[in-house]
Design an enzyme around this catalytic site. Structure first.
Site, PDB file in Angstrom:
ATOM      1  N   TRP A 122       0.812  -1.211   0.000  1.00  0.00           N
ATOM      2  CA  TRP A 122       0.000   0.000   0.000  1.00  0.00           C
ATOM      3  C   TRP A 122       0.845   1.261   0.000  1.00  0.00           C
ATOM      4  CZ3 TRP A 122      -4.473  -0.405  -1.959  1.00  0.00           C
ATOM      5  CH2 TRP A 122      -5.244  -1.549  -1.774  1.00  0.00           C
ATOM      6  N   ASP A 139      -1.477   6.335   6.541  1.00  0.00           N
ATOM      7  CA  ASP A 139      -2.558   5.494   6.032  1.00  0.00           C
ATOM      8  C   ASP A 139      -2.851   4.469   7.123  1.00  0.00           C
ATOM      9  OD1 ASP A 139      -4.192   3.621   4.860  1.00  0.00           O
ATOM     10  OD2 ASP A 139      -2.897   3.222   3.132  1.00  0.00           O
ATOM     11  N   LYS A 143     -12.264  -2.110   6.725  1.00  0.00           N
ATOM     12  CA  LYS A 143     -11.455  -3.131   7.379  1.00  0.00           C
ATOM     13  C   LYS A 143     -11.888  -3.247   8.843  1.00  0.00           C
ATOM     14  CE  LYS A 143      -9.237  -2.806   3.486  1.00  0.00           C
ATOM     15  NZ  LYS A 143      -7.960  -2.259   3.127  1.00  0.00           N
TER      16      LYS A 143
HETATM   17  C1  LIG Z   1      -7.593  -1.496   1.882  1.00  0.00           C
HETATM   18  C2  LIG Z   1      -6.460  -0.540   1.982  1.00  0.00           C
HETATM   19  C3  LIG Z   1      -6.338   0.550   1.109  1.00  0.00           C
HETATM   20  C4  LIG Z   1      -7.294   0.784  -0.044  1.00  0.00           C
HETATM   21  O1  LIG Z   1      -8.517   1.207   0.381  1.00  0.00           O
HETATM   22  P1  LIG Z   1      -9.682   1.540  -0.666  1.00  0.00           P
HETATM   23  O2  LIG Z   1     -10.806   1.944   0.230  1.00  0.00           O
HETATM   24  O3  LIG Z   1      -9.970   0.283  -1.428  1.00  0.00           O
HETATM   25  O4  LIG Z   1      -9.218   2.633  -1.542  1.00  0.00           O
HETATM   26  C5  LIG Z   1      -5.282   1.416   1.289  1.00  0.00           C
HETATM   27  N1  LIG Z   1      -4.388   1.226   2.267  1.00  0.00           N
HETATM   28  C6  LIG Z   1      -4.462   0.184   3.115  1.00  0.00           C
HETATM   29  C7  LIG Z   1      -3.437   0.036   4.188  1.00  0.00           C
HETATM   30  C8  LIG Z   1      -5.491  -0.731   3.000  1.00  0.00           C
HETATM   31  O5  LIG Z   1      -5.574  -1.769   3.849  1.00  0.00           O
END
Ligand SMILES: *Cc1c(COP(=O)(O)O)cnc(C)c1O
Length: 371
Positions: free
Chosen positions: A109, A180, A204
């Site tokens: 990511w 993030d 998540k």
């Molecule tokens: C799932 C995830 C993303 C992407 O998220 P979206 O909502 O699909 O854009 C980005 N960073 C991390 C760490 C993730 O687990």
């Protein structure tokens, strides 16, 4: 007589959208035809109606209290997922054409975030674990050399695909830390005041897909240029209290219920962290018992409490593992297509019983298949 569908619910180890607390699902079901006070469903009311504004404020205030968000930080809700944040962060935080930001790469990511920032301006990779297939986070021996003029330092607190997780306290830098936090927000307390900007999609750990929370230090809002497209401007969203345009009302409502569950039933993030540690330890204990059979991807001191990633002796054995697990009601254990193997996502809503069932399945499978 109807049999409760709960009796047939599987233990779903999906990496996202992921399991939600059962009591939250029950509340959604109960409110669906008639939201108390609204006279109709939450799906059918204006985002400017008193009933929705009450939901919005309750959700914000519950999240603020759980995460102990300081007064000088804004909290707002966007669409576009974390992927849009990969672009919005640099578009808003770079203050000039030759500005640059630092990126710490601990997995897939972070790399995707970097790729988007490169479209906006200069970037500098401070640290990259690519050589060891993203099996670790920086340790004491890795002195991170941040750029003196970085607009910000970007980190990914939990790398969902590789299964490595940074500590809740970010590196100490001059520049604001942008994090993030998609896959571990609300899984543990974190010192918000040591971050500049935190973003996390909800699917998540925080709710259903469709909403992304952004926590941003007030002074950084001044960086958002007037020429940015309206929706992509953080200041517009902060000033409009998440009502710049129609927000994802249903997703915000469910996220509010998840926050309330964390507060009332779990008793806050310190309790949640203790539960998560205990669950993760159950899984990692099985890996450590038989390292020749279950080969954990992450090094022990870098392991994620949210996503445990591991391999079995060969691909055939992994396929067999997934098949027999599913037959026992343990689903969605397949690793991400980019790394393969097995991934058990054990976010907040995965109960201890689900993890215990997985562990006993793993031991049994090992005993039947180890050479
Ligand atoms: C799932 C995830 C993303 C992407 O998220 P979206 O909502 O699909 O854009 C980005 N960073 C991390 C760490 C993730 O687990």
């Amino acid at each position: 007589m109807t049999i409760s569908p709960l009796a047939e619910r599987l233990f779903n180890f999906s990496a996202g959208p992921a399991a939600l607390p059962v009591s939250v699902l029950e509340q959604v079901r109960d409110d669906l035809l008639l939201l108390p006070g609204a006279g109709v469903s939450v799906l059918e009311i204006s985002h400017r109606s008193p009933a929705f504004l009450e939901i919005l404020e309750a959700t914000k205030s519950c999240l603020r209290s759980l995460l102990e968000i300081p007064e000088n930080y804004q909290l707002f809700f966007l669409q576009g997922g974390s992927r849009l944040q990969f672009s919005m962060a640099p578009m808003n935080l770079y203050r000039s054409a030759d500005a640059s930001a630092d990126y710490v790469l601990t997995g897939a990511w972070g790399n995707k975030a970097l790729e988007e920032a490169r479209k906006v301006g200069k970037t500098h990779v401070v640290w990259d674990a690519a050589e060891t297939s993203y099996d670790r986070i920086p340790g004491e021996e890795d002195a991170l050399e941040f750029s003196a003029d970085a607009e910000y330092v970007h980190i990914t607190s939990n790398e969902t695909i590789h299964g490595v997780q940074l500590p809740a306290t970010p590196p100490n830098t001059e520049a604001p830390v942008v994090c993030d936090c998609s896959s571990d927000i609300l899984s543990r307390p974190m010192p918000i005041d040591q971050y500049g900007l935190i973003y996390a999609c909800s699917q998540k750990n925080a709710g259903p897909a469709g909403v992304t929370m952004v926590i941003m230090r007030d002074d950084l809002l001044e960086r958002s240029g007037a020429n940015l497209p309206g929706y992509l401007n953080y200041r517009e969203h902060a000033e409009a209290n998440s009502l710049y345009n129609t927000p994802p009302t249903f997703a915000i409502y469910v996220m509010g219920l998840v926050a309330k569950w964390l507060q009332d039933e779990v008793g806050g993030l310190a309790n949640m962290e203790a539960r998560n540690r205990e669950k993760a330890a159950l899984v990692y204990d099985v890996l450590d018992e038989s390292p020749d059979f279950f080969r954990g991807h992450a090094r022990p001191n870098s392991r994620s409490q949210m996503n445990a990633t591991f391999r079995l002796p060969d691909a055939e054995c992994e396929a067999e593992f997934l098949k027999s697990a599913a037959a026992q009601g343990l689903t969605d254990l397949k690793g991400h297509r980019s790394v393969g193997g097995i991934r058990a996502s054990i976010y907040n809503a995965m109960p201890r019983e689900g993890v215990a069932a997985l562990c006993s399945f793993m031991r049994d499978f090992r005993d039947r298949h180890a050479g």
